[in-house]
Design an enzyme around this catalytic site. Structure first.
Site, PDB file in Angstrom:
ATOM      1  CE  LYS A  48      25.090 -21.318  -6.333  1.00  0.00           C
ATOM      2  NZ  LYS A  48      24.033 -20.606  -7.077  1.00  0.00           N
ATOM      3  CE1 TYR A 283      32.492 -51.907 -18.432  1.00  0.00           C
ATOM      4  CE2 TYR A 283      32.455 -49.676 -17.534  1.00  0.00           C
ATOM      5  CZ  TYR A 283      32.537 -51.044 -17.348  1.00  0.00           C
ATOM      6  OH  TYR A 283      32.666 -51.550 -16.087  1.00  0.00           O
TER       7      TYR A 283
HETATM    8  C1  LIG Z   1      24.737 -19.394  -7.406  1.00  0.00           C
HETATM    9  C2  LIG Z   1      24.167 -18.063  -7.234  1.00  0.00           C
HETATM   10  C3  LIG Z   1      24.998 -16.925  -7.222  1.00  0.00           C
HETATM   11  C4  LIG Z   1      26.467 -16.997  -7.556  1.00  0.00           C
HETATM   12  O1  LIG Z   1      26.595 -17.130  -8.946  1.00  0.00           O
HETATM   13  P1  LIG Z   1      28.040 -17.078  -9.650  1.00  0.00           P
HETATM   14  O2  LIG Z   1      27.746 -16.888 -11.081  1.00  0.00           O
HETATM   15  O3  LIG Z   1      28.701 -18.365  -9.341  1.00  0.00           O
HETATM   16  O4  LIG Z   1      28.740 -15.914  -9.040  1.00  0.00           O
HETATM   17  C5  LIG Z   1      24.425 -15.712  -6.941  1.00  0.00           C
HETATM   18  N1  LIG Z   1      23.101 -15.607  -6.697  1.00  0.00           N
HETATM   19  C6  LIG Z   1      22.278 -16.668  -6.721  1.00  0.00           C
HETATM   20  C7  LIG Z   1      20.823 -16.484  -6.471  1.00  0.00           C
HETATM   21  C8  LIG Z   1      22.773 -17.924  -7.003  1.00  0.00           C
HETATM   22  O5  LIG Z   1      21.942 -18.980  -7.041  1.00  0.00           O
END
Ligand SMILES: *Cc1c(COP(=O)(O)O)cnc(C)c1O
EC number: 5.1.1.1
Length: 394
Positions: A48, A283
């Site tokens: 993702k 800044y």
């Molecule tokens: C992002 C996510 C993961 C992965 O999490 P990590 O801690 O990066 O391994 C797994 N399950 C769900 C539902 C997530 O949103």
């Protein structure tokens, strides 16, 4: 997109302002290390948010090359993009879990995505699309076992399970998964962990009694994969660990878990100059040179994902030596106090990498910015070109 280059993680090509070098061989070896920890469970590569900033497609392709058969995304659009790029249903199951009214359910069905359902409204919309397309759905029912975010609350679980079971009996869907997500898997010993495991067992038992026979039960994310072997069930969903970043920096470094950081971020010094003592920098003049000094201009800013919260705190390495951001991180650039050193303009500035050259890590930037390393790598902006090397899929 992909350029074959095995010369290393931090060799900036000529004329490049900045780049995120993505070591796909490290990703591959991280997947192998994670699989070794979960001999009886399958592994889902979570890509993702553009692969946590590493590039969803190249990382998904490398995961497939490493033998992974499950891919996870948050939104359906992210999953559909992987299908459109050529990752077919025979190559990978792709689960997406963040649905909003309107779907796109029909496209997800036609592209054979695995669909997470957390509530009745979503099941209703999905079933309408099943009738419209004639394609039965593959569903993962999500239980809220205590996270208090997405997922179905225990009091609504029986109704959701029963409705899904009826649709299954009617041939409209198959419940292939039952799943949940931890709130505090990164805090070993937190009482919510056992409470969630107990609630998950209760949710599974109800589904079983109702006649559901899921292929996979899953609750473990990266920290649970590393620290809670009892939570692995049939499938673990790893994101951050796969990218070689520690999800539990207080417990262990990536190396402690056999992981190698995949992303290295570097830039080229855009200017080196002398400043008199008492001179304000950037800044708001939040940094005043303590005396006559040299400063270097780094052409990366918050538009590139460098946290503004790292002002006067973020670490960089130039010619083997660490320096600190001086004053505010601006949209496109920040300054470091070189303390009289005079590295050449064009010299490579290493913001973070795998640490092999003694450079800072994403965890160091997280500490300097009062955030987590997840946010550091994920927010590296689209303006920073990614350079891929070490791919095993050619
Ligand atoms: C992002 C996510 C993961 C992965 O999490 P990590 O801690 O990066 O391994 C797994 N399950 C769900 C539902 C997530 O949103």
């Amino acid at each position: 997109m992909t350029t074959a280059n095995t010369t290393g993680t931090t060799m900036l090509a000529e004329g490049v302002r900045a780049e995120a070098a993505i070591d796909l061989a490290a990703l591959n070896s991280n997947l192998a290390a994670l699989r070794e920890r979960t001999p009886s469970a399958d592994l889902m590569a979570v890509v993702k948010a553009d692969g946590y900033g590493h590039g969803a497609l190249p990382c998904a392709l490398e995961a497939l090359a490493a033998g992974v058969r499950w891919i996870g995304t948050a939104t359906p659009d992210e999953a559909l993009a992987l299908r459109a790029a050529g990752i077919g249903p025979e190559q990978a199951r792709i689960l997406c879990w963040l649905w909003t009214p309107g779907g796109p359910w029909a496209r997800a069905l036609r592209d054979r995505l695995d669909i997470s359902i957390s509530g009745q409204w979503a099941l209703d919309e999905l079933l309408a699309a099943v009738r419209e397309t004639g394609v039965p759905a593959r569903v993962h029912l999500k239980a809220d076992t205590g996270l208090g975010r997405n997922g179905c609350q225990p009091r609504d679980w029986p109704d959701l399970v029963d409705a899904a079971r009826r649709a299954e009996a009617a041939g409209e869907l198959r419940v292939v998964g039952i799943w949940s997500h931890f709130a505090c898997a990164d805090e070993p010993g937190h009482p919510s962990i056992q409470a969630q495991l107990d609630a998950f067992a209760v949710a599974l038992a109800y589904a079983e009694r109702a006649g559901l026979r899921p292929e996979v039960r899953h609750i473990a994310n990266s920290p649970a994969t590393l620290l809670l072997p009892g939570s692995h069930y049939d499938l673990v969903r790893t994101g951050l660990a796969m990218y070689g970043v520690s999800p539990v920096p207080e417990v262990g470094t990536p190396a402690d878990f056999g992981l190698r950081p995949v992303m290295s971020l570097s830039a080229r010094l855009a200017l080196v100059k002398q400043l008199p003592g008492g001179h304000g920098v950037s800044y708001g003049h939040k940094y005043i040179t303590p005396g006559e000094t040299t400063v270097g201009l780094v052409p990366l800013g918050y538009a590139d994902g460098i946290p503004r919260h790292a002002s006067s705190a973020g670490p960089v390495q130039i010619a083997g030596k660490w320096y600190t951001v001086a004053g505010r991180v601006a949209m496109d650039q920040f300054v470091v106090d070189l303390g009289g050193d005079t590295p050449a303009v064009g010299e490579e500035v290493l913001l973070f990498g795998n640490g092999e050259r003694g450079e800072p890590t994403a965890e160091d930037w997280a500490r300097a910015s009062d955030t987590i390393a997840y946010e550091i790598v994920t927010r590296i902006g689209a303006r920073v070109p990614r350079r891929y090397f070490g791919a095993s899929h050619g």
